[in-house]
Design an enzyme around this catalytic site. Structure first.
Site, PDB file in Angstrom:
ATOM      1  N   ASP A  18      62.330  69.093 101.492  1.00 31.76           N
ATOM      2  CA  ASP A  18      63.768  68.995 101.773  1.00 31.76           C
ATOM      3  C   ASP A  18      64.455  68.072 100.777  1.00 31.76           C
ATOM      4  O   ASP A  18      63.846  67.138 100.246  1.00 31.76           O
ATOM      5  CB  ASP A  18      63.961  68.480 103.213  1.00 31.76           C
ATOM      6  CG  ASP A  18      65.348  68.807 103.752  1.00 31.76           C
ATOM      7  OD1 ASP A  18      66.076  69.585 103.103  1.00 31.76           O
ATOM      8  OD2 ASP A  18      65.698  68.274 104.824  1.00 31.76           O
ATOM      9  N   HIS A  77      66.875  73.455  93.485  1.00 34.00           N
ATOM     10  CA  HIS A  77      65.799  74.352  93.925  1.00 34.00           C
ATOM     11  C   HIS A  77      64.831  74.630  92.768  1.00 34.00           C
ATOM     12  O   HIS A  77      63.621  74.711  92.960  1.00 34.00           O
ATOM     13  CB  HIS A  77      66.374  75.670  94.457  1.00 34.00           C
ATOM     14  CG  HIS A  77      67.192  75.503  95.709  1.00 34.00           C
ATOM     15  ND1 HIS A  77      66.751  74.771  96.782  1.00 34.00           N
ATOM     16  CD2 HIS A  77      68.423  75.971  96.061  1.00 34.00           C
ATOM     17  CE1 HIS A  77      67.669  74.799  97.747  1.00 34.00           C
ATOM     18  NE2 HIS A  77      68.698  75.502  97.324  1.00 34.00           N
ATOM     19  N   ASN A  96      67.731  79.625 107.252  1.00 35.17           N
ATOM     20  CA  ASN A  96      68.338  79.491 105.919  1.00 35.17           C
ATOM     21  C   ASN A  96      69.156  80.724 105.502  1.00 35.17           C
ATOM     22  O   ASN A  96      69.948  80.661 104.559  1.00 35.17           O
ATOM     23  CB  ASN A  96      67.285  79.172 104.852  1.00 35.17           C
ATOM     24  CG  ASN A  96      66.728  77.766 104.928  1.00 35.17           C
ATOM     25  OD1 ASN A  96      65.576  77.510 104.566  1.00 35.17           O
ATOM     26  ND2 ASN A  96      67.529  76.808 105.395  1.00 35.17           N
TER      27      ASN A  96
HETATM   28  C1  IPE Z   1      63.980  73.114 106.371  1.00 31.60           C
HETATM   29  O1  IPE Z   1      64.976  72.467 105.683  1.00 31.60           O
HETATM   30  C2  IPE Z   1      63.663  74.404 105.684  1.00 31.60           C
HETATM   31  C3  IPE Z   1      63.014  74.282 104.376  1.00 31.60           C
HETATM   32  C4  IPE Z   1      62.620  73.178 103.817  1.00 31.60           C
HETATM   33  C5  IPE Z   1      62.782  75.533 103.703  1.00 31.60           C
HETATM   34  P1  IPE Z   1      66.524  72.613 106.105  1.00 31.60           P
HETATM   35  O2  IPE Z   1      67.287  71.802 105.144  1.00 31.60           O
HETATM   36  O3  IPE Z   1      66.885  74.040 106.212  1.00 31.60           O
HETATM   37  O4  IPE Z   1      66.526  71.966 107.567  1.00 31.60           O
HETATM   38  P2  IPE Z   1      67.715  71.340 108.412  1.00 31.60           P
HETATM   39  O5  IPE Z   1      68.775  72.399 108.486  1.00 31.60           O
HETATM   40  O6  IPE Z   1      68.201  70.142 107.674  1.00 31.60           O
HETATM   41  O7  IPE Z   1      67.119  70.990 109.717  1.00 31.60           O
HETATM   42  C1  IPE Z   2      65.245  72.363 100.863  1.00 32.64           C
HETATM   43  O1  IPE Z   2      66.295  71.703 100.264  1.00 32.64           O
HETATM   44  C2  IPE Z   2      65.028  73.743 100.311  1.00 32.64           C
HETATM   45  C3  IPE Z   2      65.485  74.836 101.178  1.00 32.64           C
HETATM   46  C4  IPE Z   2      65.897  74.709 102.414  1.00 32.64           C
HETATM   47  C5  IPE Z   2      65.446  76.170 100.606  1.00 32.64           C
HETATM   48  P1  IPE Z   2      67.778  71.837 100.822  1.00 32.64           P
HETATM   49  O2  IPE Z   2      68.438  72.979 100.122  1.00 32.64           O
HETATM   50  O3  IPE Z   2      67.775  71.928 102.300  1.00 32.64           O
HETATM   51  O4  IPE Z   2      68.413  70.474 100.351  1.00 32.64           O
HETATM   52  P2  IPE Z   2      69.453  69.591 101.167  1.00 32.64           P
HETATM   53  O5  IPE Z   2      68.852  69.301 102.507  1.00 32.64           O
HETATM   54  O6  IPE Z   2      70.710  70.395 101.277  1.00 32.64           O
HETATM   55  O7  IPE Z   2      69.612  68.373 100.332  1.00 32.64           O
HETATM   56 MG    MG Z   3      67.837  70.515 103.760  1.00 27.99          MG
END
Ligand code: IPE
Ligand code: IPE
Ligand code: MG
Length: 252
Positions: free
Chosen positions: A19, A36, A67
């Site tokens: 994350d 990413h 997502n």
């Molecule tokens: C969890 O992260 C999913 C992945 C790392 C792929 P999110 O960023 O989607 O989770 P929330 O929404 O903060 O709980």
């Molecule tokens: C995790 O990073 C990757 C995916 C969920 C695909 P995020 O995209 O959730 O990054 P933040 O949480 O917005 O910083």
């Molecule tokens: Mg996230």
């Protein structure tokens, strides 16, 4: 590896909620997709650390069922990035004898993403020592619901006896059927929630929450998590005295 620590103290399976890609990019004034992209490089680093420490299973949460609610541009970019990374990494996975597997409903992914995934899954299916498991379109609740449906169908066919349904039998219907439970769960970016990831499989996983955004998660950060894991006493409901007095009791 620390010489004074028994080998058994190294996790066999590490699961990571990667994350913070978006926030990493935002901090730098870059598009989220760049976060990413850099996150993909962090997966490669994590795999190297797994090999170094003899961690045979690495599961990474790459895309959750939730997502799909993100902006279309980000989803499209992520799916394209996946194709590029898998195609780029495949020769290396083969060279290093790493089996690529997935959990989640990959059939619902865009056809190009699915095609490159299937190619890599097939090309590495013969390996068993090192395993990279990508959680894609994954969510624990939908996984359990799918497993329950399949179990019920098997019971209707007469292949399962509902009276003897227990965890061992039911868990064969989960996406993780032949994958050992994670020993260590890491979440980066300072969030301390599970976000629907491997809820049942992590019943006895040790948790490690790192403040670092995933693209910055280095070997040193990973080692810190492993060291933390090694310092813990896993008791599985027993007393500390039982565990220390009779380690063989720990078969779970
Ligand atoms: C969890 O992260 C999913 C992945 C790392 C792929 P999110 O960023 O989607 O989770 P929330 O929404 O903060 O709980
Ligand atoms: C995790 O990073 C990757 C995916 C969920 C695909 P995020 O995209 O959730 O990054 P933040 O949480 O917005 O910083
Ligand atoms: Mg996230």
């Amino acid at each position: 590896m620390g010489k004074d620590l028994p080998a058994v103290k190294t996790p066999n399976h590490v699961a990571i909620i990667m994350d913070g890609n978006g926030r990493w990019a935002k901090e730098r004034g870059l598009p989220r997709l760049e976060g990413h992209r850099r996150g993909g490089e962090a997966i490669r680093r994590a795999m190297e650390t797994c090999r170094e420490f003899g961690i045979r299973y690495l599961t990474v949460f790459a895309f959750s069922v939730e997502n799909w609610k993100r902006p279309k541009d980000e989803i499209d970019g992520l799916m394209k990035l996946l194709v590029r990374s898998i195609n780029h990494e495949l020769p290396d996975l083969i060279r290093r004898k790493v089996r690529l597997r997935t959990i989640g409903c990959i059939d619902d992914l865009p056809s190009k993403t699915l095609a490159s995934l299937r190619k890599a899954i097939d090309a590495t299916a013969g390996f068993d020592e090192w395993n990279l498991i990508m959680a894609l379109n994954y969510g624990s609740r939908s996984e359990v619901a799918r497993a329950a449906r399949q179990y019920a169908e098997a019971a209707i066919r007469g292949d399962e006896d509902t009276a003897s349904c227990d965890w061992t039998r039911f868990s064969r219907y989960l996406d993780t059927a032949d994958i050992p439970d994670p020993d260590l769960l890491i979440r980066t970016s300072g969030e301390t929630r599970l976000s629907n990831f491997l809820l049942l499989q992590c019943a006895y996983a040790e948790m490690f929450f790192s403040p670092v955004f995933w693209p910055d998660f280095s070997r040193e950060h990973f080692v810190e998590a492993i060291e933390s894991f090694r310092s813990r006493e896993r008791r599985y409901g027993l007393t500390g005295e039982q565990v220390r007095g009779q380690p063989s009791i720990m078969q779970f």
